[in-house]
Design a protein around this motif. Structure first.
Motif, PDB file in Angstrom:
ATOM      1  N   VAL A 104       0.829  -1.206   0.000  1.00 32.49           N
ATOM      2  CA  VAL A 104       0.000   0.000   0.000  1.00 32.49           C
ATOM      3  C   VAL A 104       0.863   1.255   0.000  1.00 32.49           C
ATOM      4  CG1 VAL A 104      -1.625   1.367   1.377  1.00 32.49           C
ATOM      5  CG2 VAL A 104      -2.025  -1.069   1.032  1.00 32.49           C
ATOM      6  N   ILE A 105       1.864   1.315   0.866  1.00 31.09           N
ATOM      7  CA  ILE A 105       2.660   2.534   0.948  1.00 31.09           C
ATOM      8  C   ILE A 105       3.492   2.736  -0.331  1.00 31.09           C
ATOM      9  CG2 ILE A 105       4.633   1.539   2.186  1.00 31.09           C
ATOM     10  CD1 ILE A 105       4.773   4.116   3.815  1.00 31.09           C
ATOM     11  N   GLU A 106       3.969   1.645  -0.930  1.00 38.59           N
ATOM     12  CA  GLU A 106       4.680   1.757  -2.205  1.00 38.59           C
ATOM     13  C   GLU A 106       3.751   2.282  -3.297  1.00 38.59           C
ATOM     14  OE1 GLU A 106       7.686   1.402  -3.307  1.00 38.59           O
ATOM     15  OE2 GLU A 106       8.810   0.402  -1.713  1.00 38.59           O
ATOM     16  N   ALA A 107       2.515   1.785  -3.313  1.00 36.70           N
ATOM     17  CA  ALA A 107       1.553   2.257  -4.308  1.00 36.70           C
ATOM     18  C   ALA A 107       1.244   3.734  -4.106  1.00 36.70           C
ATOM     19  CB  ALA A 107       0.279   1.425  -4.235  1.00 36.70           C
ATOM     20  N   CYS A 108       1.101   4.154  -2.843  1.00 34.24           N
ATOM     21  CA  CYS A 108       0.865   5.569  -2.561  1.00 34.24           C
ATOM     22  C   CYS A 108       2.024   6.429  -3.055  1.00 34.24           C
ATOM     23  CB  CYS A 108       0.665   5.785  -1.065  1.00 34.24           C
ATOM     24  SG  CYS A 108      -0.911   5.196  -0.413  1.00 34.24           S
ATOM     25  N   ALA A 109       3.243   5.902  -2.938  1.00 33.91           N
ATOM     26  CA  ALA A 109       4.424   6.672  -3.323  1.00 33.91           C
ATOM     27  C   ALA A 109       4.614   6.750  -4.830  1.00 33.91           C
ATOM     28  CB  ALA A 109       5.669   6.064  -2.682  1.00 33.91           C
ATOM     29  N   THR A 110       4.157   5.743  -5.553  1.00 35.98           N
ATOM     30  CA  THR A 110       4.493   5.654  -6.980  1.00 35.98           C
ATOM     31  C   THR A 110       3.330   5.907  -7.921  1.00 35.98           C
ATOM     32  OG1 THR A 110       4.129   3.254  -6.939  1.00 35.98           O
ATOM     33  CG2 THR A 110       6.369   4.030  -6.523  1.00 35.98           C
ATOM     34  N   ASP A 121       3.842  16.548  -9.791  1.00 37.14           N
ATOM     35  CA  ASP A 121       5.069  16.071 -10.414  1.00 37.14           C
ATOM     36  C   ASP A 121       5.906  15.404  -9.341  1.00 37.14           C
ATOM     37  OD1 ASP A 121       7.240  15.582 -11.971  1.00 37.14           O
ATOM     38  OD2 ASP A 121       7.952  17.654 -12.013  1.00 37.14           O
ATOM     39  N   GLY A 122       5.904  14.084  -9.327  1.00 38.98           N
ATOM     40  CA  GLY A 122       6.654  13.378  -8.305  1.00 38.98           C
ATOM     41  C   GLY A 122       5.825  13.130  -7.058  1.00 38.98           C
ATOM     42  N   LEU A 125       9.331   6.424   3.403  1.00 36.17           N
ATOM     43  CA  LEU A 125       8.957   5.016   3.303  1.00 36.17           C
ATOM     44  C   LEU A 125       9.590   4.213   4.432  1.00 36.17           C
ATOM     45  CD1 LEU A 125       9.325   4.438  -0.547  1.00 36.17           C
ATOM     46  CD2 LEU A 125       7.200   4.290   0.740  1.00 36.17           C
ATOM     47  N   ALA A 126      10.875   4.425   4.654  1.00 42.51           N
ATOM     48  CA  ALA A 126      11.574   3.680   5.702  1.00 42.51           C
ATOM     49  C   ALA A 126      11.021   4.015   7.079  1.00 42.51           C
ATOM     50  CB  ALA A 126      13.069   3.993   5.641  1.00 42.51           C
ATOM     51  N   ALA A 127      10.694   5.282   7.301  1.00 47.80           N
ATOM     52  CA  ALA A 127      10.204   5.715   8.616  1.00 47.80           C
ATOM     53  C   ALA A 127       8.859   5.074   8.947  1.00 47.80           C
ATOM     54  CB  ALA A 127      10.087   7.236   8.643  1.00 47.80           C
ATOM     55  N   TYR A 128       7.935   5.048   7.991  1.00 48.66           N
ATOM     56  CA  TYR A 128       6.610   4.492   8.280  1.00 48.66           C
ATOM     57  C   TYR A 128       6.630   2.969   8.307  1.00 48.66           C
ATOM     58  CZ  TYR A 128       4.801   9.146   8.354  1.00 48.66           C
ATOM     59  OH  TYR A 128       4.583  10.452   8.720  1.00 48.66           O
ATOM     60  N   ARG A 129       7.550   2.367   7.595  1.00 45.92           N
ATOM     61  CA  ARG A 129       7.712   0.920   7.748  1.00 45.92           C
ATOM     62  C   ARG A 129       8.181   0.588   9.157  1.00 45.92           C
ATOM     63  NH1 ARG A 129      10.413   0.633   1.870  1.00 45.92           N
ATOM     64  NH2 ARG A 129       8.622  -0.109   0.681  1.00 45.92           N
ATOM     65  N   MET A 154      -3.681   7.856   0.565  1.00 40.60           N
ATOM     66  CA  MET A 154      -4.494   6.762   0.038  1.00 40.60           C
ATOM     67  C   MET A 154      -4.315   6.708  -1.463  1.00 40.60           C
ATOM     68  SD  MET A 154      -8.349   8.216   0.687  1.00 40.60           S
ATOM     69  CE  MET A 154      -8.945   9.759  -0.014  1.00 40.60           C
ATOM     70  N   VAL A 155      -4.643   5.550  -2.049  1.00 35.99           N
ATOM     71  CA  VAL A 155      -4.356   5.334  -3.457  1.00 35.99           C
ATOM     72  C   VAL A 155      -5.434   4.479  -4.092  1.00 35.99           C
ATOM     73  CG1 VAL A 155      -2.956   3.263  -3.022  1.00 35.99           C
ATOM     74  CG2 VAL A 155      -2.521   4.631  -5.076  1.00 35.99           C
ATOM     75  N   SER A 156      -5.714   4.743  -5.355  1.00 33.63           N
ATOM     76  CA  SER A 156      -6.596   3.909  -6.173  1.00 33.63           C
ATOM     77  C   SER A 156      -5.778   3.272  -7.282  1.00 33.63           C
ATOM     78  CB  SER A 156      -7.717   4.743  -6.802  1.00 33.63           C
ATOM     79  OG  SER A 156      -8.665   5.150  -5.846  1.00 33.63           O
TER      80      SER A 156
END
Length: 248
Positions: free
Chosen positions: A101-107, A114-115, A123-127, A165-167
């Motif tokens: 989920v967090i990877e999808a939110c980031a990418t 833009d970005g 990412l590392a902190a929330y993991r 959040m991400v779709s």
């Protein structure tokens, strides 16, 4: 950087400035610097403060006024979308795919952006927070098991601080938010922090709350004892049909 803005030191346990001292322009900018160690992040959220910055910027900390929030019993899904949910076969769970989920939110591409502000450091902190039982994801999957949407954030006491959040399929993020709100309401958690407004959040029922009122509620809610750890079993499975019937 505005020279009046406080700079945080390296000590993750050091206190934050009073959120009432945050800048009016840009709204809510409170401090810069510091780190994303768990102690620093948890202290920030407990005081209604969150990190938000882009690659190449210093670490920025925010406490906007007003604050955008969802009442857990007032997330709004349209009648048309609820009809779709009843036919979708989607199911929501929690903490079964935090990294996904967090990877999808980031990418995931986002119109007009833009970005991403979800840097590798974030990412590392929330993991880390997830491994410690403070950060949680809600993931929505279709009948084949494919991820169609998700949301993640931080829980302290009975307060949930939404981060992103991400779709991955149309409406996936709305279903994730709806499932999160439904379960939090059942648990007696009244509020989801959504940080800053946008048209999408407004369409889902987000409202503005004066910062003083928000901070008062945060202090009360984070002080309520709640068990820390993964939500997978507690959250269970929320079928889209139940979600469609419970939200309006």
């Amino acid at each position: 950087m505005n020279f009046r803005l406080p700079r945080l030191g390296a000590d993750p346990s050091a206190p934050f400035p009073d959120p009432g001292l945050a800048l009016r322009e840009p709204d809510g900018l409170l401090a810069f610097g510091g780190c994303l160690e768990p102690a620093r992040l948890l202290n920030a959220y407990a005081n209604g403060i969150f990190p938000w910055y882009s690659e190449g910027q210093p670490l920025l900390w925010w406490a906007p006024d007003p604050r955008t929030v969802f009442r857990t019993g007032a997330v709004r899904l349209s009648s048309r979308f609820r009809r779709r949910l009843r036919r979708s076969g989607w199911t929501a769970t929690a903490d079964t795919a935090f990294d996904e989920v967090i990877e999808a939110c980031a990418t995931a591409p986002r119109p007009g952006q833009d970005g991403t502000w979800i840097t590798e450091e974030m990412l590392a902190a929330y993991r880390r927070l997830h491994r410690l039982g403070h950060a949680h994801s809600v993931e929505v999957r279709d009948p084949s098991g494919a991820l169609v949407g998700g949301i993640y954030g931080v829980a302290l006491g009975r307060m949930f601080f939404g981060e992103s959040m991400v779709s991955l399929a149309s409406g996936g993020s709305k279903a994730a938010l709806g499932a999160l709100a439904l379960q939090l309401q059942r648990w007696g958690w009244p509020l989801i922090d959504a940080q800053v407004p946008n048209a999408h959040l407004d369409s889902l029922g987000a409202v503005s709350m004066p910062r003083d009122r928000f901070l008062s509620m945060v202090r009360e809610l984070v002080a309520v004892p709640e068990e820390r750890g993964r939500w997978t079993e507690r959250f269970g499975q929320v079928p889209a049909q139940a979600l469609a019937s419970a939200t309006g």
